[in-house]
Every structure is written in C-alpha cells, then in structure tokens.
Design a protein around this motif. Structure first.
Motif, PDB file in Angstrom:
ATOM      1  N   SER B  40      11.633  52.054  23.672  1.00 42.61           N
ATOM      2  CA  SER B  40      12.645  52.810  24.390  1.00 42.61           C
ATOM      3  C   SER B  40      13.063  54.082  23.637  1.00 42.61           C
ATOM      4  N   VAL B  41      12.777  54.120  22.340  1.00 39.85           N
ATOM      5  CA  VAL B  41      13.193  55.321  21.591  1.00 39.85           C
ATOM      6  C   VAL B  41      11.990  56.180  21.191  1.00 39.85           C
ATOM      7  N   ARG B  42      10.840  55.988  21.885  1.00 45.61           N
ATOM      8  CA  ARG B  42       9.662  56.828  21.606  1.00 45.61           C
ATOM      9  C   ARG B  42       9.467  57.813  22.743  1.00 45.61           C
ATOM     10  N   LEU B  43       8.840  58.919  22.412  1.00 42.76           N
ATOM     11  CA  LEU B  43       8.627  59.989  23.391  1.00 42.76           C
ATOM     12  C   LEU B  43       7.489  59.629  24.339  1.00 42.76           C
ATOM     13  N   PHE B  44       7.732  59.884  25.635  1.00 42.62           N
ATOM     14  CA  PHE B  44       6.693  59.641  26.639  1.00 42.62           C
ATOM     15  C   PHE B  44       5.746  60.828  26.693  1.00 42.62           C
ATOM     16  N   ILE B  45       4.443  60.516  26.601  1.00 38.05           N
ATOM     17  CA  ILE B  45       3.451  61.588  26.739  1.00 38.05           C
ATOM     18  C   ILE B  45       2.774  61.403  28.082  1.00 38.05           C
ATOM     19  N   LEU B  56      15.862  60.083  21.909  1.00 35.97           N
ATOM     20  CA  LEU B  56      16.802  59.375  22.775  1.00 35.97           C
ATOM     21  C   LEU B  56      16.703  59.885  24.208  1.00 35.97           C
ATOM     22  N   ALA B  57      15.695  60.698  24.465  1.00 37.12           N
ATOM     23  CA  ALA B  57      15.557  61.338  25.775  1.00 37.12           C
ATOM     24  C   ALA B  57      15.427  60.322  26.903  1.00 37.12           C
ATOM     25  N   PHE B 257       5.866  53.826  29.629  1.00 35.10           N
ATOM     26  CA  PHE B 257       6.413  52.679  28.912  1.00 35.10           C
ATOM     27  C   PHE B 257       7.793  52.951  28.306  1.00 35.10           C
ATOM     28  N   PRO B 258       7.995  54.086  27.697  1.00 34.15           N
ATOM     29  CA  PRO B 258       9.325  54.329  27.111  1.00 34.15           C
ATOM     30  C   PRO B 258      10.450  54.241  28.143  1.00 34.15           C
TER      31      PRO B 258
END
Lengths: 378, 292
Positions: B40-45, B56-57, B257-258
């Motif tokens: 949940s705290v990783r960047l979506f590519i 935190l986006a 997933f994020p």
C-alpha cells in the motif's frame, strides 16, 4: 380416602360455594400415556394456606400449573372465585405465583420486577411506586429497589419473588417449593416469615412441597398426593395422628409399620396376633370395623414406643435387642430388633439410653397402641 | 529454573498446545497483512506488476469521490443486510427453538441450515435465475398479469441485498436460536402469571433476554457482509460495487496492486472502526440484558 371438613379452626367453615377461592372439579391430566393427575376434586377455602404434599412425581406441581393456567387439564374444571377459568389463559387468571427458581427478570432491577404486574394492570406510575414500596417493606427489602437481582442473595431473591406475587393482590397465591433452594437455617426463618406474611395479607395460598416438616408447620390443611391421586385432606394434627392409609402414615413423620396382624375381639379389647409369641392389645374403637380373623396393619410412631420400667409382666411388652442409637440432641433415635416384629424405631428423650443400653443389650419395649393407626386390610 | 526443588512440581497448563495453533494462525495472518501494508505504500507503475518506491500517494487516491461512493454503498448494504437478516431470522429461530412437534422442527432445521451446504457461487447463480429479466419471479408476475414489463432486480442493490440476506440467514438463525434456547421459560411464565399477554411476554421478557444474541448476530453479519465478494460481483454485475469488488477490479484487472492494497486496508479499518463505533451501544444493550 378421608376428606376432613371439621378439623381446621382457622378458616371459618364453608357453607356457600363463594367461600371457596379455588375449586378443582374432577381434574385429570395426562402427558401422553402417563397420568400425572387423576380425578382430583378439591375446594380451597378463602384465606387458608393449603399445602399440596407428596413425593416427586405425585402431580403436585402439575396441579399448581393447572391452577395458574400453564397446563390445560385433560378432564375437569377449575373455578377461581366461582368463575370457570378452565379455558382462561394464565395472564387473565389473577393468580400470583412464586417459582421454585424464583424466575426473577434478570434484565430488571428489584423495583421493576415487583412493579411488572402492576404495570400490566395499567396502574398509574405514582401508585405503582407506593404499592411496590409497601410490598418491599412487607418482605423486609425496603431501600433495595435499585439493586439488580443478580446482586441479591438467595434469600433476598426469594423475597423479591414473593413481593412480586403479592403486590398484585392475587385471588390466590401459588408457591411452588419456594424454600427448596435455600439452606437449612434460612429455610426455617423464611417459614416463619411466610407465616407472618400470610397473617398480614390473608391471601388464599396454595403451597407445594415435598417436605412434610414444612407442610406441617405452615398449613391450615394438607392435601397428601401420591401418583396423581389425593390420599387424604386434613389439618396437620389430624393428618399426623390419624393418617387415612398406609401411604400417608409412612409419608408423614417416622412410623413403625408392624407386620400384618390377625384380629380377635376379647371383651372390650381387640387382640392382634403379630407372631406366634407376640400379641398386642388395644381398647376397641368405634371407628374400626375389625371382625375376628381379619388382617390389620398397625402403624406406631417412634414416640409411642417406650422402654418398660422394671422387668414385670404387663400389657404390650416385647423383648428386643438394641441395634443402634442415633443421637439427635433433644432425643435419641434407637433401633431395636424383636423376633417376629423386625426392626423398630424408638424416640427416647435425652441421650442417657446410649450408655444405659449399648447395642446388643436386651431391653423390654412397651408398644402403646392408644395412639396407633390401625388399618384393616382391604 | 529456580523453582526446581523448592516446591511442588508445576503442572503445565493444558491449553498450551491450543495456544500454539492460534499463534501460528496469527503469524500467517500478520504476514499477509504485512504484505498488504507493504504494497500500500509503494508506487504504482502503470502497465507493470512491479512496484516503485515508497509513497503515500495511494492513500491520497482513496479520497476520490468514486471510492467514497463505493465505501458508503458497502456500509449501507452491510447495514441493511444485517437488519433484514435479523428481522427475517428471528421468527425462524424462535420457531426452531419453540416448536414442539419433532418433524416441524426437523424441517425448519433442514431449511435453515441446508443453504450452508451449497457453495456461495451455486447459490448466487440460483439467484440470477430467480431475479433475472426472464427469471422465476418476473415470469410468475407476468403470467399472473400483475406486471407488464419485467422488473429489474438483477444488477440492483435490492437484488444484492436479497441474496446477501439469504446467504447470511443460517449463521444468524444459529446465533439467535442459541440465545432463544437459553431464555428461562419460567421467566416467561412469571410474566404471563403477572398479567402479560403473549405479545407482552415476548416484548418485555423474551426479546430483551435475547439481546446478546441479537447484537452478536447483527455484528457478525455486518462485518461478514462488509467483505462480501462473489454475491455483489455476480448479482451486482459491475453495477453494484462493494469494496471487495473494487479491490478485485484494481488489483486483478488494472493490476494496480498498491491501490488494491490501500483499499483493502481501508476496508479493514472501516470494518473495525464501525464495530468500534457500535461498541458503546452494544455494551449498553448487553449490560441491560445481562443474565444472572
């Protein structure tokens, strides 16, 4: 069956039917193939304490439930205050019941429990408060209205249940073994309080118990039940002194049941031959229809067997051998054995007998038949 | 081991093995939760299942109106499902406990419990057959001339709630039946004896004494429905979305997933949070109905 109508002085003799608070007419109840109550006809007088007494399974609780309306009789009618309520549902019968487990409402406090019946009768709030206060005072629980019922002791819960039942001024108060859950000391105290409460309220009361001591001390009249049938209705003293049959004789108090005896008239006496060597004599009584050669059953209370003084010959003396003593404080229960009579129980005041006649020793016992119950064999 | 020799040998508490089992279960659960937390705290590519750096986006994205709408719908559907299951389940549970005839009781048990033995998917498809445009209900109503055009029940909140209620009934009935069977019958008799009509006995005694069962039933069904997936998926058909469907959509369709992880956490927090909000009310109800 003996139905006694003259013995109880407390309620005035009933001439008109309206003097009866409750009447059961030919009431029977079957549960499937089992007959719990058989053809019970019974009038409960206004203001009296009537006890239904019998061993478990004798139908006493079923009878109480029939009066309250929780069970419908298979046959027969129930009248409360002269009105036929056989088909009336419980909530319209105006009876006040105290349950064996008290059945207090656990989600209400003491006040709310006692006020419940009055609320159902749509009594104004202010009057409910007054009435509940008075009822709680009567059962000595004043000031505990805000308590939750599970914070109360067993005795206090019992009082709440009583207050809840009497506050609605029921036409009849029904008590289902209300003392059985209390310990012995408390039970004695509650017996006295129940009596006082009855004196103050004058409520017609039906009391169910299997405890003959409770029945004898609390009742105006006792109904002895066995296997769903009435055995005898009588005042406590009458019941104790003149049991109508062998069941009542053995159920109420301790009693010695002598082996069947053959009767023979002899002048103004009746002779009973119990064994080849044992003959007991009793003055002939008008109420006894005993012809020569008929078999009779003799019941004698332990207090009517005495140890004979001296060794001389006399009436109704039997040589016995002491088996055991059970010391009870005010008296001693002594078991003796006599050839041909089997075991007999004596109730001897004090405890000197234990030293005077140790087990195994021989004593002479006088059997006093004046107070005995003699029943002709059917 | 200083105690050795100084006193009686200590008995090992018998429940230690059970504790071990729950520790393993808790460990697995925490591992999975940790993974979700991590995603949940990783960047979506976009276009990749690989994730980027820490951010935190994802949580900021949750503030978009679409997610608020779905969250609200989920809460409302869960709430209504709990209420309707309670209302429908209580009479069944009451009858189940109180009916005297053996065969009626057996029949009720079978009717109440069998739905548990058919899978959720099978039952949901059955509902599609019942609710569809040419389904059971519409055919009958049309044949009877009550309606001209078919009612739309499939792909509506109504249909979803209906299916969820049916799905939840066995659990609710079992919880309520347990509570009802624990009511002291002599309390009900006492109330009747004091002048309460059968309706009053129920209202003033039976119902309050079953409050614990009512509360636990409603809470369980509410929390359970919060995570409902296949029923809204199939009967909602994309038109009625609940949080789980959104998680599925983002995670497995968009491969985001994020965001799916952030949504899952939101669902978890909302479920726990709403139970927490209900706590004071629940506690008050249960205090009022505490048994001996």
């Amino acid at each position: 069956m003996r139905t006694d109508n003259e013995a109880a002085p407390h309620p005035p003799p009933a001439a008109d039917p309206a003097a009866n608070a409750v009447e059961l007419v030919g009431v029977s109840k079957n549960f499937g193939a089992v007959t719990a109550v058989h053809a019970v006809t019974l009038a409960i007088r206004r203001g009296e304490v009537l006890t239904l007494l019998g061993p478990s399974g004798c139908g006493k609780t079923t009878l109480l439930n029939i009066v309250a309306g929780f069970e419908e009789p298979t046959r027969g009618r129930i009248l409360i205050d002269g009105r036929d309520v056989t088909l009336t549902p419980p909530h319209l019968r105006d009876t006040g019941m105290v349950f064996q487990n008290y059945a207090l409402f656990p989600h209400m406090n003491v006040f709310e429990n006692v006020a419940f019946g009055l609320g159902m009768r749509r009594m104004p709030k202010a009057r409910i408060a007054t009435e509940v206060g008075r009822a709680l005072e009567m059962v000595k629980l004043e000031g505990l209205g805000e308590r939750r019922v599970r914070q109360l002791s067993g005795g206090q819960q019992q009082r709440v249940a009583l207050a809840r039942a009497i506050v609605i001024q029921p036409k009849v108060l029904l008590l289902d073994e209300p003392l059985s859950a209390l310990d012995k000391n408390l039970r004695g105290q509650m017996q006295i309080e129940l009596k006082e409460l009855h004196d103050r309220t004058g409520l017609t009361t039906v009391f169910v118990t299997h405890d003959q001591g409770e029945a004898l001390s609390l009742s105006d009249r006792i109904v002895v039940l066995n296997r769903g049938e009435i055995q005898q209705i009588a005042a406590p003293i009458e019941l104790y002194r003149h049991p109508a049959n062998g069941f009542v004789a053995s159920f109420i108090g301790d009693i010695n049941h002598l082996p069947p005896a053959e009767c023979q008239r002899c002048g103004s006496d009746i002779l009973f031959r119990l064994a080849p060597t044992i003959e007991l004599a009793m003055p002939a009584r008008a109420d006894l229809a005993l012809r020569d050669g008929r078999k009779a059953h003799i019941f004698v209370r332990p207090e009517h067997l005495r140890i004979a003084d001296g060794a001389g010959e006399g009436r109704n003396r039997v040589l016995c051998q002491v088996v055991t003593h059970v010391y009870q404080g005010t008296h001693t229960l002594t078991r003796v054995e006599a050839v041909g009579l089997g075991l007999l129980q004596l109730r001897i005041p004090g405890g000197e007998i234990i030293e005077r006649a140790p087990p195994g020793s021989r004593i002479v016992v006088t059997i006093d038949l004046d107070e005995a119950t003699v029943l002709a064999e059917a | 081991m200083s105690a050795a020799g100084t006193g009686a040998p200590r008995r090992r508490p018998f429940f230690l093995p059970f504790l071990l089992v729950s520790l393993i279960a808790a460990g697995l659960f925490l591992a999975a939760l940790g993974d979700v937390l991590h995603y949940s705290v990783r960047l979506f590519i976009p276009g990749s299942i690989e994730v980027g750096g820490f951010t935190l986006a994802n949580f900021a994205r949750l503030l978009r109106p679409i997610y608020r709408t779905v969250l609200l719908a989920t809460l409302i559907i869960s709430f209504l499902t709990a209420i309707f299951t309670l209302l429908l389940g209580y009479p069944v549970a009451y009858a189940l406990v109180r009916v005297r005839r053996g065969w009626v009781r057996s029949l009720l048990i079978v009717l109440a419990i069998t739905p548990l033995f058919t899978g959720e998917i099978v039952r949901t498809y059955a509902w599609i057959l019942v609710l569809g445009t040419n389904g059971f209900i519409n055919s009958i109503l049309k044949a009877l001339g009550i309606i001209g055009a078919p009612l739309s029940m499939l792909y509506t909140s109504f249909g979803v709630i209906l299916a969820l209620v049916q799905f939840s009934m066995p659990v609710m009935i079992m919880l309520l039946a347990t509570a009802i069977s624990h009511v002291d019958r002599s309390c009900e008799r006492a109330a009747a004896n004091l002048g309460a009509s059968p309706l009053m006995v129920f209202w003033r005694v039976t119902l309050p004494l079953t409050t614990p069962g009512i509360v636990s039933g409603a809470v369980v069904i509410f929390a359970w429905t919060m995570s409902a997936f296949s029923t809204p998926q199939l009967i909602g058909g994309g038109k009625v979305l609940m949080l789980s469907n959104l998680v599925y959509l983002e995670g497995l369709t968009n491969l985001d997933f994020p965001l799916a992880a952030a949504l899952s956490l939101l669902a978890l927090v909302v479920a726990i949070g709403s139970l927490g909000l209900m706590r004071p009310a629940i506690a008050r109800l249960e205090r009022k109905a505490t048994l001996y």
